[in-house]
Structure formats: C-alpha cells, structure tokens
Enzyme design. Structure first.
Site, PDB file in Angstrom:
ATOM      1  N   ALA A   1      38.540  32.241  31.912  1.00 14.75           N
ATOM      2  CA  ALA A   1      40.226  32.417  31.807  1.00 14.75           C
ATOM      3  C   ALA A   1      41.170  31.021  32.924  1.00 14.75           C
ATOM      4  O   ALA A   1      42.365  30.366  32.296  1.00 14.75           O
ATOM      5  CB  ALA A   1      40.875  33.366  32.361  1.00 14.75           C
TER       6      ALA A   1
ATOM      7  N   ASN B   1      35.172  42.457  29.912  1.00 14.98           N
ATOM      8  CA  ASN B   1      35.120  40.834  29.321  1.00 14.98           C
ATOM      9  C   ASN B   1      34.823  39.570  30.046  1.00 14.98           C
ATOM     10  O   ASN B   1      34.379  38.294  29.867  1.00 14.98           O
ATOM     11  CB  ASN B   1      36.396  40.649  28.178  1.00 14.98           C
ATOM     12  CG  ASN B   1      37.459  40.446  28.215  1.00 14.98           C
ATOM     13  OD1 ASN B   1      37.791  40.072  29.899  1.00 14.98           O
ATOM     14  ND2 ASN B   1      38.221  41.669  28.509  1.00 14.98           N
ATOM     15  N   HIS B   2      34.751  40.266  31.262  1.00 12.62           N
ATOM     16  CA  HIS B   2      34.715  39.066  32.349  1.00 12.62           C
ATOM     17  C   HIS B   2      35.514  38.099  32.696  1.00 12.62           C
ATOM     18  O   HIS B   2      34.805  36.654  32.616  1.00 12.62           O
ATOM     19  CB  HIS B   2      33.475  39.202  32.546  1.00 12.62           C
ATOM     20  CG  HIS B   2      32.123  39.470  31.679  1.00 12.62           C
ATOM     21  ND1 HIS B   2      32.043  40.481  33.026  1.00 12.62           N
ATOM     22  CD2 HIS B   2      31.479  40.717  31.053  1.00 12.62           C
ATOM     23  CE1 HIS B   2      31.078  42.111  32.857  1.00 12.62           C
ATOM     24  NE2 HIS B   2      30.525  41.258  31.138  1.00 12.62           N
ATOM     25  N   CYS B   3      36.286  38.253  31.421  1.00 14.36           N
ATOM     26  CA  CYS B   3      37.955  36.571  32.467  1.00 14.36           C
ATOM     27  C   CYS B   3      37.442  35.983  30.837  1.00 14.36           C
ATOM     28  O   CYS B   3      38.037  34.731  30.817  1.00 14.36           O
ATOM     29  CB  CYS B   3      37.772  36.792  32.755  1.00 14.36           C
ATOM     30  SG  CYS B   3      39.329  37.354  33.650  1.00 14.36           S
ATOM     31  N   ALA B   4      35.692  35.755  30.198  1.00 10.26           N
ATOM     32  CA  ALA B   4      35.646  35.441  29.284  1.00 10.26           C
ATOM     33  C   ALA B   4      36.687  35.159  27.965  1.00 10.26           C
ATOM     34  O   ALA B   4      35.677  36.379  26.524  1.00 10.26           O
ATOM     35  CB  ALA B   4      34.706  34.618  28.961  1.00 10.26           C
TER      36      ALA B   4
END
Lengths: 397, 139
Positions: free
Chosen positions: A112, A350-353
C-alpha cells in the site's frame, strides 16, 4: 543462526512473521537502553558530555547506513519508516518534477505504501499510473518492464523484494533500463535491505526506502536514500527546529543542507542508535550468509509442505524466505489462529498488497516470512501442526 | 454450554450459513465490513418494512467466527421489530465486551459468550453486529 542473541526466543515460540517486523537482538536493546539510562540528550545542541556521545552516535549512523547500502553519508535521510520515505519522495520530489500525463509504472504486488501516495499524486497533479504485468508466477520480467515503458514514462517505483510473493526483482537490470531511458528509479527496500546485499550506486537507484524494524532494529525509524543531486531538488514535508539556518520576522529563512533539512524536530534518537547497532550486527553475520540460510530454509519448507495434500502454495519458487499458502477450504485467519495455539506466529490477510488479489485470484493468504534466526526445527514444528490440521475447528472454535 | 454443542452450532453455521448470497434488489439497505477489519470482507443487505426486519442477507470472505456469527445473528433478527433488534444487538455487544447482559434475549448467540477468552476474535464476533447497527442507523 544466532538464536541466542534474541531474548524473545527464550520463549517457546516459532516466530514466522518477519515480513511484518523482526525480533530485536540484545545488542540493539542494550544500545537503546544505554542511551536512555546513561547518555540521554538531544542532538546538535548540547556541549555537555552526554550530548557529545549521543551526537557522535547519531551522526556516525549515516556513515554506517551508507556503507551498508553503498551510498554517500550525505545521501542518507532518517525518516519514521519506509512509508514516510516514499511519501517524502512522492510529495517532496515527484510532485515538483512531474506533470499531468507523465506515467508512473508500478505493479499490482506493491505494498500500500508504494501505491496510495502515487494514487493521491495522480489526483493532485494528473500523473498516470500504470501497472506492469506479472507473469504466471506473479513475477515482474524484464520484458514486461520494457513493454510497459513509453515516451511518457518518468518513474518506475517497485519493491526489490515483494512482501507476499517474495519475488526478488532484477533491480540491476531495471536500473540500467531506467538510466538509459532517463526514468526515475524508486526502490522499496523494506523486504530486501534486511535480507540481501542492497547496492544503491551499482543498481542505479535514484531513491531507496527501508525500515529499521524489519532488520532487527526498533520501530519508528527508517531511511530514505536519494541521489545527492536529486535530494537537493527535493522539498521538505516538515518544517521546524534543527533543519533551518535562520528565520526572521520578515519571513526570510534559510534551510540547512541536505540531508539535515529533511529531519525537522527532534528525531528518533534512541531508534537511530538502535538502527546503527542493528546494521553493525547484520554486517557481523554477513548479508550473504543471511540470504543463503533463508534460501535453505525456504527449500526445506517447500519440500515439506508440498507433501501435505490440502495445502496450496502460491510462491514456492520465489527467491526469498517468504511463503504464502492456504489450507484448502480454511480462511487464512482461522489458520493463523490455529497455529497460534501451538505458538507458531504467522500472519494472515492481504498483507497490505490489496491489488494482488487481481493476480493470484485470492484475497487472503497465510504468510510465513523467515529470517536468519529461524531454524529447521521451527519448520518441523509448523509442518507437524499443519499435518494434523484436519481437526482445525476443534482447536479454533 | 457444553463445548461440543457450542462448537457444533458454530461449525454448522460456518459451513452452511443462513442467507448467504446477495440478491439484486433496491429494497434493501447495504453495507460492507471492509472498514471494520482489514481481512474479513462481508457485504450485508437488510430489508425493513413496517418497522420489522423482513430479511437480512450476507456474502463475502471471512473467518469461521465472523461467518457463523452473521448466520446466527440473521436468524435471530429476522421478524423482529427494529426496537427489539436493537435490544438484541446491544445485549450481544455487551456479552462480547464482557459487560452485563440478558442471556434470555440472545438465543443461540450465547455460543459466543466465551469469545472474550480469545481477545483477537472479539472483533470477528462483533463484525455482523457492527454491520447491522450501521444499516439500522440509516433508517
């Protein structure tokens, strides 16, 4: 390797969330404790003994960082972390250099912090964001980079190592392309600098960002490396003490030189001292050894998990210690809660992706991200628990 | 409550939830839970007529607790007046947050009365109540 250096590992835990943050070795903790208990003082302003010690440690850290990633000390700016570094680049530099219609190339596997600032900039000044295609292994090939470049391309901003797939990009080759085409090359080093030898000059990087806490250092400190001539064109986002030469009632003022002019206010002194110690610690182990150990762990982990029927692996071939997977028909968060029951710490989500779902077709995964202090026994424990995961709901409900 | 029974109720509602699947209708209020949690992503829709909850539906990706709690909550609220629904929701939230609550009003929702032992799952259990609260607030 070096497990005895980490107080957290005195507990009976398996820590596999190094992509989020890493454990802290005793030497880092001690260096920060020493600052807080023996030589607390602010920088740049004190003539007393404690201030001299602190000042020297703070200033020396620029040199330690510079040697670590091969740049000049005057190209090292301390920030609060990768996110702040990238925001500083986008809003302090690119906003003044780019114009409407200029193209910025990203990928859908970026974090992000390397997407949202660009989206905001596109709203502010009308740049165009394009996402370079990934191949079937969710990797960025040089062909894809070349195909994406047009006459309007002004920036390529990518992670050196992506945070879910763990793909290691060929930054050297991409850096050469950028140099040849006169494109700014921004590298998000949050997942690379802690794990492999980064080389700012050799890879022709214009801006490199990374965080202290993902490399055995404390939270609250990160680094922005920028080519000196580019930093000289960059505007600070914060104004205040420490970064000015003078200011007058008639509103005239003069800022200090690069890089100090980007560090307004009292910086995170304890954290910078901790970062210094962390880098010296990593250097004492050797980045090459760290990478090699992580690759051995990854190979072992993949071999073991491939033997379990109900597990889907998303990135078994990526060249880093990151593995994303799911148990069939089990939501990622339920898996991470199940593993926590056995003191195996992983991350689910989503691990910021958040755009990666467009590529891999699934929104959430369980991520194992390893570091040099992880062991083959850690993996054995994870595998053993996953092998008996048919009773997962008996455990998590 | 017996732990096996508790687990059975939760698992049944996770694996075969009530009213999972959205419909295309303009008569429903709609809300997404993405803002409440980074990982659970549920859409809710609710139809209220004559001050009565006629229908609630949901769909999306979420953990066993969020999904099952959505299912059980939907079953508890359909047919209730808006006021009664609010009372149930408030008691449910009180239970999850370890405050005083009236167990008799909650029916099967009491399967989550020990979720406070897993603080990281409280948000999962609260997800449907937040969504439905939001929609009721739009009335």
């Amino acid at each position: 390797m070096n497990r005895e250096d980490f107080p957290m590992l005195n507990q009976d835990i398996v820590y596999f969330d190094n992509g989020a943050t890493t454990l802290k070795p005793k030497c880092v903790i001690d260096s920060m404790m020493k600052y807080m208990s023996e030589h607390t003082s602010n920088i740049h302003r004190g003539d007393y003994d404690a201030a001299v010690i602190t000042n020297k440690l703070y200033d020396d850290t620029r040199g330690v960082v510079a040697k670590f990633v091969n740049c000049s000390p005057r190209e090292v700016v301390f920030t609060s972390g990768t996110t702040m570094s990238i925001n500083q680049i986008v809003f302090g530099f690119m906003k003044n250099q780019l114009k409407a219609g200029d193209e910025v190339l990203l990928t859908r596997s970026e974090h992000a912090s390397n997407v949202l600032p660009w989206i905001r900039l596109s709203e502010e000044i009308g740049i165009t964001i394009k996402y370079m295609e990934l191949n079937e292994e969710f990797e960025l090939t040089l062909d894809s980079v070349k195909k994406s470049i047009t006459e309007k391309t002004k920036v390529i901003s990518i992670a050196h190592v992506t945070n879910v797939i763990g793909e290691v990009r060929d930054v050297k080759a991409i850096g050469e392309i950028c140099k040849e085409k006169n494109i700014y090359f921004c590298v998000d080093g949050a997942q690379s600098v802690p794990h492999l030898r980064e080389n700012f000059k050799e890879n022709n990087i214009d801006f490199l960002s990374f965080s202290g806490h993902k490399m055995c250092g404390p939270t609250g400190v990160g680094v922005l490396i920028g080519k000196y001539e580019l930093l000289n064109k960059m505007s600070p986002l914060c104004y205040g003490g420490g970064m000015n030469n003078f200011f007058e009632a008639d509103s005239t003022y003069e800022l200090k030189d690069v890089p100090i002019k980007f560090e307004a206010g009292t910086p995170p002194i304890a954290e910078v001292i901790g970062l210094r110690e962390a880098i010296l610690y990593l250097e004492s182990i050797g980045m090459e050894r760290i990478h090699e150990h992580e690759m051995n762990l990854k190979k072992y982990l993949v071999e073991k998990l491939e033997k379990i029927n109900n597990i889907t692996l998303y990135n078994k071939n990526s060249n880093s210690g990151i593995l994303a997977f799911n148990i069939k028909d089990v939501f990622a968060q339920d898996t991470s809660i199940y593993l926590n029951n056995y003191k195996v710490f992983v991350r689910a989500g989503n691990h910021c992706a958040k755009m990666l779902k467009d590529e891999i077709g699934i929104r959430n995964t369980v991520r194992v991200s390893m570091y040099f202090y992880n062991s083959f026994e850690d993996i054995d424990r994870l595998v053993e628990v996953l092998e008996k995961s048919e009773d997962i709901f008996k455990v998590v409900l | 409550m017996d732990n096996n029974l508790r687990r059975e109720i939760i698992l049944d509602n996770y694996q075969d939830p009530m009213n999972r699947g959205l419909i295309d209708s303009a008569d429903y209020l709609k809300v997404n839970t993405n803002s409440e949690s980074c990982i659970d992503n549920l859409d809710f829709m609710m139809k209220v007529e004559d001050n009565t909850i006629k229908d609630i539906r949901f769909d999306g990706e979420a953990c066993a607790i969020s999904t099952s709690a959505s299912s059980i909550m939907i079953r508890s609220l359909i047919g209730k007046s808006v006021e009664d629904a609010k009372v149930i929701l408030n008691n449910y939230k009180a239970m999850i947050n370890e405050e005083d609550f009236n167990r008799d009003l909650l029916g099967e929702l009491v399967v989550y009365d020990e979720i406070c032992k897993q603080p990281n799952r409280k948000n999962c259990a609260l997800l449907p109540s937040k969504a439905i609260d939001k929609m009721l607030g739009e009335l």
